[in-house]
Write a protein that holds these residues in place. Structure first.
Motif, PDB file in Angstrom:
ATOM      1  N   ASP A 117       0.517   1.292  11.752  1.00 30.28           N
ATOM      2  CA  ASP A 117       0.438   1.772  10.870  1.00 30.28           C
ATOM      3  C   ASP A 117       1.666   2.743  10.457  1.00 30.28           C
ATOM      4  O   ASP A 117       1.994   3.568  12.172  1.00 30.28           O
ATOM      5  N   ASP A 118       2.969   2.705  10.139  1.00 28.69           N
ATOM      6  CA  ASP A 118       4.344   4.059  10.845  1.00 28.69           C
ATOM      7  C   ASP A 118       3.750   5.376  10.457  1.00 28.69           C
ATOM      8  O   ASP A 118       4.241   6.561  10.915  1.00 28.69           O
ATOM      9  N   ASP A 119       2.186   5.348   9.904  1.00 31.36           N
ATOM     10  CA  ASP A 119       2.171   7.208   9.066  1.00 31.36           C
ATOM     11  C   ASP A 119       1.318   7.599  10.380  1.00 31.36           C
ATOM     12  O   ASP A 119       1.201   8.736  11.159  1.00 31.36           O
ATOM     13  N   MET A 120       0.229   6.375  10.712  1.00 32.60           N
ATOM     14  CA  MET A 120      -0.347   7.039  12.197  1.00 32.60           C
ATOM     15  C   MET A 120       0.843   7.015  13.518  1.00 32.60           C
ATOM     16  O   MET A 120       0.723   8.327  14.237  1.00 32.60           O
ATOM     17  N   VAL A 121       1.664   6.228  13.487  1.00 32.81           N
ATOM     18  CA  VAL A 121       2.498   6.105  14.700  1.00 32.81           C
ATOM     19  C   VAL A 121       3.196   8.231  14.381  1.00 32.81           C
ATOM     20  O   VAL A 121       3.071   8.350  15.285  1.00 32.81           O
ATOM     21  N   GLU A 122       3.587   8.227  13.815  1.00 32.98           N
ATOM     22  CA  GLU A 122       4.523   8.888  12.994  1.00 32.98           C
ATOM     23  C   GLU A 122       3.366  10.710  13.802  1.00 32.98           C
ATOM     24  O   GLU A 122       3.646  11.582  14.247  1.00 32.98           O
ATOM     25  N   LEU A 123       2.070  10.581  13.149  1.00 33.32           N
ATOM     26  CA  LEU A 123       1.856  11.530  13.313  1.00 33.32           C
ATOM     27  C   LEU A 123       1.097  11.471  14.410  1.00 33.32           C
ATOM     28  O   LEU A 123       1.289  12.844  14.981  1.00 33.32           O
ATOM     29  N   CYS A 124       1.619  10.745  15.155  1.00 29.95           N
ATOM     30  CA  CYS A 124       0.579  11.729  16.560  1.00 29.95           C
ATOM     31  C   CYS A 124       1.718  11.299  17.375  1.00 29.95           C
ATOM     32  O   CYS A 124       2.043  12.248  18.210  1.00 29.95           O
ATOM     33  N   LEU A 125       2.941  11.204  17.175  1.00 33.18           N
ATOM     34  CA  LEU A 125       4.202  11.207  17.884  1.00 33.18           C
ATOM     35  C   LEU A 125       4.329  13.248  17.804  1.00 33.18           C
ATOM     36  O   LEU A 125       5.165  13.664  18.652  1.00 33.18           O
TER      37      LEU A 125
ATOM     38  N   LYS B 122       3.116   3.771  20.035  1.00 31.83           N
ATOM     39  CA  LYS B 122       5.024   3.004  19.261  1.00 31.83           C
ATOM     40  C   LYS B 122       4.335   2.650  18.882  1.00 31.83           C
ATOM     41  O   LYS B 122       3.094   1.787  18.223  1.00 31.83           O
ATOM     42  N   LYS B 123       5.110   1.928  17.733  1.00 31.72           N
ATOM     43  CA  LYS B 123       4.330   0.649  16.821  1.00 31.72           C
ATOM     44  C   LYS B 123       4.390  -0.047  17.437  1.00 31.72           C
ATOM     45  O   LYS B 123       5.457  -0.952  17.975  1.00 31.72           O
TER      46      LYS B 123
ATOM     47  N   MET C 227       0.852  -1.329   0.385  1.00 28.46           N
ATOM     48  CA  MET C 227       0.169  -0.259   0.359  1.00 28.46           C
ATOM     49  C   MET C 227       0.897   1.117  -0.232  1.00 28.46           C
ATOM     50  O   MET C 227       2.193   1.677   0.723  1.00 28.46           O
ATOM     51  N   ASP C 228       0.827   2.419  -0.581  1.00 25.55           N
ATOM     52  CA  ASP C 228       1.120   4.060  -0.956  1.00 25.55           C
ATOM     53  C   ASP C 228       1.214   3.971   0.630  1.00 25.55           C
ATOM     54  O   ASP C 228       0.240   4.259   1.998  1.00 25.55           O
ATOM     55  N   LYS C 229       2.742   4.628   0.813  1.00 25.63           N
ATOM     56  CA  LYS C 229       3.102   5.209   2.002  1.00 25.63           C
ATOM     57  C   LYS C 229       1.688   6.596   1.812  1.00 25.63           C
ATOM     58  O   LYS C 229       1.905   7.570   0.716  1.00 25.63           O
ATOM     59  N   GLY C 230       0.864   6.515   3.147  1.00 22.58           N
ATOM     60  CA  GLY C 230       0.401   8.164   3.333  1.00 22.58           C
ATOM     61  C   GLY C 230      -1.190   7.739   3.243  1.00 22.58           C
ATOM     62  O   GLY C 230      -2.290   8.230   3.233  1.00 22.58           O
ATOM     63  N   PHE C 231      -1.472   6.508   2.248  1.00 21.32           N
ATOM     64  CA  PHE C 231      -2.190   6.435   1.425  1.00 21.32           C
ATOM     65  C   PHE C 231      -4.012   5.804   2.343  1.00 21.32           C
ATOM     66  O   PHE C 231      -4.868   5.935   2.370  1.00 21.32           O
TER      67      PHE C 231
ATOM     68  N   ASP D 213      -4.926   2.839  23.964  1.00 19.35           N
ATOM     69  CA  ASP D 213      -5.693   2.726  23.254  1.00 19.35           C
ATOM     70  C   ASP D 213      -4.756   1.824  22.104  1.00 19.35           C
ATOM     71  O   ASP D 213      -3.771   3.061  21.564  1.00 19.35           O
ATOM     72  N   ILE D 214      -5.449   0.860  21.810  1.00 24.07           N
ATOM     73  CA  ILE D 214      -5.013   0.332  20.749  1.00 24.07           C
ATOM     74  C   ILE D 214      -5.573   0.739  19.291  1.00 24.07           C
ATOM     75  O   ILE D 214      -6.705   0.443  19.009  1.00 24.07           O
ATOM     76  N   GLY D 215      -4.272   0.419  17.942  1.00 24.70           N
ATOM     77  CA  GLY D 215      -5.350   1.016  16.808  1.00 24.70           C
ATOM     78  C   GLY D 215      -5.341   2.870  17.311  1.00 24.70           C
ATOM     79  O   GLY D 215      -6.311   3.235  16.959  1.00 24.70           O
ATOM     80  N   CYS D 216      -4.297   3.420  17.070  1.00 27.85           N
ATOM     81  CA  CYS D 216      -4.910   5.031  18.007  1.00 27.85           C
ATOM     82  C   CYS D 216      -4.848   5.834  16.731  1.00 27.85           C
ATOM     83  O   CYS D 216      -5.630   6.389  17.033  1.00 27.85           O
ATOM     84  N   GLY D 217      -4.419   5.369  15.834  1.00 32.50           N
ATOM     85  CA  GLY D 217      -4.608   5.919  14.566  1.00 32.50           C
ATOM     86  C   GLY D 217      -4.513   7.023  14.870  1.00 32.50           C
ATOM     87  O   GLY D 217      -2.998   7.639  14.586  1.00 32.50           O
ATOM     88  N   ARG D 218      -5.463   8.443  14.048  1.00 32.69           N
ATOM     89  CA  ARG D 218      -4.877  10.126  14.060  1.00 32.69           C
ATOM     90  C   ARG D 218      -4.362  10.263  15.570  1.00 32.69           C
ATOM     91  O   ARG D 218      -4.474  11.440  15.651  1.00 32.69           O
ATOM     92  N   GLY D 219      -5.069   9.984  16.040  1.00 32.01           N
ATOM     93  CA  GLY D 219      -5.031   9.981  18.250  1.00 32.01           C
ATOM     94  C   GLY D 219      -6.122  10.765  18.735  1.00 32.01           C
ATOM     95  O   GLY D 219      -6.090  11.766  19.918  1.00 32.01           O
TER      96      GLY D 219
END
Length: 340
Positions: A70-78, A85-86, A1-5, A45-51
């Protein structure tokens, strides 16, 4: 899956962060009593998504942290400053000690994984939660026909919808003291003037539901008010609502028809009892008699025409019967044939 999709997919179809956060406020009544019995209330919170939930927990005095695969979601929350964390759900839960977390939540997660893993999450959550601890599992509601046939499949990572009774039983099976079904996020029903159509039955059942489960504990009674309220709309309710409205429409229509028939009967009786109606009675009878005579004459004429049509001229004017009809009678016959 494309990064960010997947982040873009969430932004498009899950709703804005503000909307999701506003919807999640209804869960606070279930977890706020924990602050009355503990100095510090921890939450995972499991699968925290956008936070959104992490943000709401932090704003309300809970010690919240999240995990996501999802790396993008973890990065967004950080980037938002959340403790994130992932990691996957089971790995994280199995790493925790017994009775170590007060709240465990998983919003729109269980539909992404196999049911065996859902059951294992419930078992591990039961072990990890403190007495009176709360487990929240939110997922799409297959009672909503549009969800189960269409909207659910907009997320390509979904596996299969889970009926609410099945998920509630899973938490009961794993030992939770109570298991409460909350139906969520339904559209507003406009019932003014019985304004409802069949598509409302398909679409306006609550599109999401949660199982809010609680572990037993000595202070469990203080949570009773939250667990005693009614939430959302199920398929049975909206179907009966629609049927009731149809019955009311039919009843009103039949009453109007009956009223119109009664008014018409009264008007006819008024005419029959009037002086003009009595005076014109002989004329009406004469007109009726004339109609009957005309109809009978036409029937006789039609019968005569039918007989004449069957006459065969070649047989009438054969060599030995040439004088059967006079010339005048022949002309009459031809005229009748011509008219036909």
């Amino acid at each position: 899956m494309d990064k960010g999709f997947y982040v873009a997919l969430e932004n498009r179809f899950r709703g804005s962060e503000e909307l999701v956060k506003e919807r999640q406020k209804k869960y606070l009544k279930f977890i706020n009593p924990l602050k009355d019995i503990k100095d510090h209330v921890s939450a995972l919170d499991i699968g925290c998504g956008r936070g959104e939930w992490l943000s709401l927990l932090n704003e309300n005095g809970f010690l919240a942290r999240g995990i996501d695969i999802d790396d993008d979601m973890v990065e967004l929350c950080l980037k938002k400053g959340f403790n994130t964390k992932k990691n996957d759900a089971l790995s994280e839960l199995k790493s925790l000690e017994d009775n170590s977390v007060d709240i465990i939540s998983a919003f729109q997660v269980v539909e992404h994984i196999d049911f065996d893993d859902v059951l294992d999450i419930c078992k591990e959550a039961m072990r990890v939660l403190t007495p009176c601890g709360i487990l929240i599992l939110e997922t799409p509601n297959p009672e909503n026909i549009m969800v189960s046939t269409h909207w659910f499949y907009l997320d390509i990572t979904h596996k299969k919808p889970i009926p609410c009774d099945l998920l509630a039983f899973a938490t009961e099976y794993c030992g939770f003291k109570r298991n409460f079904i909350i139906r969520l996020n339904e559209k507003e029903l406009n019932l003014s003037g019985y304004d409802m159509d069949l598509f409302d039955v398909f679409e306006k059942v609550s599109p999401d539901y949660s199982i809010v489960s609680q572990k037993d504990g000595s202070n469990i009674g203080i949570f009773d008010p939250a667990f005693s309220e009614g939430y959302g709309i199920n398929l049975d309710q909206i179907s009966h609502m629609y049927s009731h409205i149809l019955r009311m429409h039919n009843k009103n229509m039949n009453e109007r028809i009956d009223q119109n028939i009664l008014s018409l009967k009264e008007e006819i009786e008024g005419i029959k009892n009037s002086r003009s109606w009595r005076i014109t009675k002989p004329l009406r009878e004469a007109v009726g008699l004339a109609r009957d005579i005309k109809a009978q004459f036409k029937a006789y004429l039609d019968k005569g025409m039918s007989i004449i049509k069957k006459i065969n001229l070649s047989s009438i004017f054969s060599s030995n019967q040439s004088n059967v009809l006079t010339k005048k009678e022949l002309e009459i016959y031809k005229k009748l044939r011509k008219k036909d």
